[in-house]
Scaffold this motif. Structure first.
Motif, PDB file in Angstrom:
ATOM      1  N   ALA A 141       0.839  -1.205   0.000  1.00 46.43           N
ATOM      2  CA  ALA A 141       0.000   0.000   0.000  1.00 46.43           C
ATOM      3  C   ALA A 141       0.868   1.247   0.000  1.00 46.43           C
ATOM      4  O   ALA A 141       1.443   1.617   1.033  1.00 46.43           O
ATOM      5  CB  ALA A 141      -0.933  -0.009   1.205  1.00 46.43           C
ATOM      6  N   MET A 142       0.958   1.858  -1.162  1.00 48.19           N
ATOM      7  CA  MET A 142       1.674   3.124  -1.307  1.00 48.19           C
ATOM      8  C   MET A 142       0.688   4.235  -1.666  1.00 48.19           C
ATOM      9  O   MET A 142       0.662   5.298  -1.041  1.00 48.19           O
ATOM     10  CB  MET A 142       2.728   2.991  -2.411  1.00 48.19           C
ATOM     11  N   MET A 172      -5.175   3.686  -1.042  1.00 46.39           N
ATOM     12  CA  MET A 172      -6.173   3.323  -2.069  1.00 46.39           C
ATOM     13  C   MET A 172      -5.612   2.259  -3.009  1.00 46.39           C
ATOM     14  O   MET A 172      -4.396   2.163  -3.162  1.00 46.39           O
ATOM     15  CB  MET A 172      -6.486   4.523  -2.964  1.00 46.39           C
ATOM     16  N   SER A 175      -3.999  -3.830  -3.995  1.00 43.79           N
ATOM     17  CA  SER A 175      -4.391  -5.110  -4.591  1.00 43.79           C
ATOM     18  C   SER A 175      -4.363  -6.217  -3.538  1.00 43.79           C
ATOM     19  O   SER A 175      -3.358  -6.375  -2.839  1.00 43.79           O
ATOM     20  CB  SER A 175      -3.432  -5.473  -5.736  1.00 43.79           C
ATOM     21  N   VAL A 384      -0.731   1.103 -13.370  1.00 40.77           N
ATOM     22  CA  VAL A 384      -0.131   0.518 -12.164  1.00 40.77           C
ATOM     23  C   VAL A 384       1.401   0.556 -12.219  1.00 40.77           C
ATOM     24  O   VAL A 384       1.979   0.569 -13.299  1.00 40.77           O
ATOM     25  CB  VAL A 384      -0.598  -0.950 -11.931  1.00 40.77           C
ATOM     26  N   GLU A 385       2.004   0.586 -11.043  1.00 38.22           N
ATOM     27  CA  GLU A 385       3.480   0.561 -10.914  1.00 38.22           C
ATOM     28  C   GLU A 385       4.140   1.732 -11.648  1.00 38.22           C
ATOM     29  O   GLU A 385       5.244   1.577 -12.167  1.00 38.22           O
ATOM     30  CB  GLU A 385       4.045  -0.744 -11.472  1.00 38.22           C
ATOM     31  N   GLY A 386       3.453   2.853 -11.697  1.00 41.40           N
ATOM     32  CA  GLY A 386       3.992   4.033 -12.388  1.00 41.40           C
ATOM     33  C   GLY A 386       3.463   4.093 -13.799  1.00 41.40           C
ATOM     34  O   GLY A 386       3.633   3.158 -14.579  1.00 41.40           O
ATOM     35  N   THR A 387       2.811   5.207 -14.123  1.00 38.56           N
ATOM     36  CA  THR A 387       2.165   5.332 -15.440  1.00 38.56           C
ATOM     37  C   THR A 387       3.221   5.413 -16.555  1.00 38.56           C
ATOM     38  O   THR A 387       4.409   5.625 -16.284  1.00 38.56           O
ATOM     39  CB  THR A 387       1.306   6.613 -15.497  1.00 38.56           C
ATOM     40  N   GLN A 389       3.683   7.838 -18.614  1.00 35.77           N
ATOM     41  CA  GLN A 389       4.358   9.152 -18.588  1.00 35.77           C
ATOM     42  C   GLN A 389       5.502   9.153 -17.574  1.00 35.77           C
ATOM     43  O   GLN A 389       6.588   9.672 -17.843  1.00 35.77           O
ATOM     44  CB  GLN A 389       3.384  10.278 -18.183  1.00 35.77           C
ATOM     45  N   ARG A 393       9.560   9.727 -18.073  1.00 38.41           N
ATOM     46  CA  ARG A 393      10.364  10.724 -17.331  1.00 38.41           C
ATOM     47  C   ARG A 393      11.601  10.053 -16.714  1.00 38.41           C
ATOM     48  O   ARG A 393      12.689  10.615 -16.711  1.00 38.41           O
ATOM     49  CB  ARG A 393       9.532  11.362 -16.220  1.00 38.41           C
TER      50      ARG A 393
END
Ligand SMILES: Cc1cc2nc3c(=O)[nH]c(=O)nc-3n(C[C@H](O)[C@H](O)[C@H](O)COP(=O)(O)OP(=O)(O)OC[C@H]3O[C@@H](n4cnc5c(N)ncnc54)[C@H](O)[C@@H]3O)c2cc1C
Length: 405
Positions: A141-142, A172, A175, A384-387, A389, A393
């Motif tokens: 949960a991050m 939020m 999983s 998930v796990e960073g979009t 975009q 970056r």
């Protein structure tokens, strides 16, 4: 900064006998159970309940139970966990990505424990996965209502009180968070400290002050639950701070979280490849049947060309995943490679499901063809796990050495 012009590793493409055996098992489970269960969950619009007999069946087969906390690579030569992980992740997601995530095991909670945990903590938190009686889950949960991509912005607070840490805040989209025996919860000891202040705690189910607020109503990947969690003056034993206080010098907590992502991003990317492959298979099968009797028309050739393009992209994406996993197994830095896989694969998986919709046309929009389900399932792979975009970056930062790109 890494020298882009100096090659540091090649990938060996052979799949070892144990991984081949596991792949066969997953293929059988996928065909017999995972795909039908995923369809059922999607149609009922309900996650598969934790007491479903399927989970006991896979638990008895050893799925989610093997080797947690044990030294990797001792009996089999070099580390293989990451490569085995991406190959199996792709195959599971081919059958159903939602069911794959719902499978028992520590899930995304494993990497932070492996990276930051003391030997005693690894033993303590992974020992539930040796229970032969019933399946168990872990979770991670991050994400918070105000902190998704910008993980540095988390506001869940941790304050020390004697032998306890007291957690207060909300998480939020966790999983399997509602069924997990424990959740790795990221909190800050002081938001003013930024990344310096991050700490990871293992919060066990039943800890007073910890509750599941709701299960999110998702557009796809319905088979597993995504839980919103609340921590209200939740007293967590000090022994559950991963690695102990001394482990958090020089932003080690934040770095631990980022390293966790480097381990899991190639797996998520591989899962996207699994969905892409399923969609391409369905489209190819349709074309084979529909066009068998016809002379090759211009439309036929155009569609065939698009399918071949997709096949090539899927192969490229898979190799990005394998390369990132290979570097992880060789214990070499893989931040750029993991982000490249994560940026690329979900994008082409969206393209593949979209192409399948186009090829099947009106049939593609019906539930029976499954393509519309994959179309809904696949979007989350980019989030998930960073979009996508965020991955771009990260790659740009690695490429240019500039912090703010
Ligand atoms: C199915 C599912 C399962 C998940 N499972 C988990 C889980 O188990 N545990 C957990 O902790 N979290 C989980 N998440 C949460 C997920 O990690 C976040 O949704 C994700 O990090 C994005 O955060 P956000 O949704 O708040 O979007 P935001 O961060 O608000 O971003 C919104 C949009 O802005 C873009 N954006 C944001 N910042 C930048 C920037 N600096 N530059 C360019 N573009 C930017 C993003 O790419 C995105 O398109 C899950 C999410 C989903 C959908």
């Amino acid at each position: 900064m890494p020298d882009r012009n100096r090659l540091t590793a090649m990938v060996h493409f052979e799949i070892d006998p144990e991984t081949t055996r596991l792949l066969e098992m997953v293929r059988w489970l996928g065909r017999e159970y995972m795909r039908p269960l995923g369809i059922e969950a999607d149609r009922k619009h309900q996650p598969i309940p934790a007491d479903h007999p399927f989970y006991k069946q896979v638990w008895d087969l050893g799925i989610g139970r093997r080797g947690w906390g044990e030294e990797q690579g001792s009996s089999e030569g070099p580390h293989r966990a990451a490569r085995r992980g991406v190959v199996l992740a792709e195959e599971m997601a081919y059958w159903d990505r939602g069911v794959a995530v719902s499978l028992p095991g520590p899930g995304l909670g494993a990497p932070p424990i492996l990276l930051l945990g003391t030997p005693e903590q690894k033993q303590r938190f992974f020992s539930v996965f040796n229970d032969p009686e019933r399946p168990h889950w872990g979770a991670f949960a991050m994400t918070e209502p105000g902190a998704g991509s910008d993980v540095a912005a988390i506001r869940t607070r941790a304050r020390r009180e004697g032998d306890y840490w007291v957690l207060t805040g909300e998480k939020m989209f966790c999983s399997n968070g509602a069924r997990a025996d424990w959740v790795v919860v990221w909190a800050t000891i002081d938001p003013a400290l930024g990344r310096e202040g991050h700490r990871a705690f293992v919060v066990e189910r039943g800890t007073p002050g910890f509750r599941v607020e709701r299960i999110e109503d998702k557009m796809g990947l319905v088979a597993y639950e995504s839980a919103a969690l609340v921590f209200e003056d939740c007293r967590v034993p000090a022994a559950n701070l991963l690695g102990g206080e001394e482990a958090y010098r020089e932003r080690a907590g934040f770095k631990g979280a980022m390293q966790s992502f480097n381990a899991t991003r190639p797996m998520v990317a591989a899962m996207a490849i699994g969905i892409a492959r399923a969609a391409l298979d369905r489209a190819t099968e349709f074309v084979r049947t529909a066009y068998r009797q016809m002379a090759p028309t211009a439309r036929y050739r155009r569609i065939l060309d698009k399918l071949l393009w997709m096949e090539r992209k899927i192969a490229c994406g898979r190799w990005l995943c394998w390369r990132a996993a290979y570097l992880a197994d060789m214990q070499q830095p893989n931040i750029t490679e993991a982000s490249m896989a994560k940026a690329y694969c979900p994008q082409i998986a969206q393209e593949a499901t979209s192409l399948a919709m186009e090829v099947l046309s009106d049939l593609g929009a019906t539930k029976d063809a499954l393509v519309e389900k994959w179309f809904r399932d696949v979007k989350a792979m980019d989030i998930v796990e960073g979009t996508g975009q965020i991955q771009r970056r990260i790659i740009a930062r690695q490429l240019t050495g500039l912090a703010e790109v």
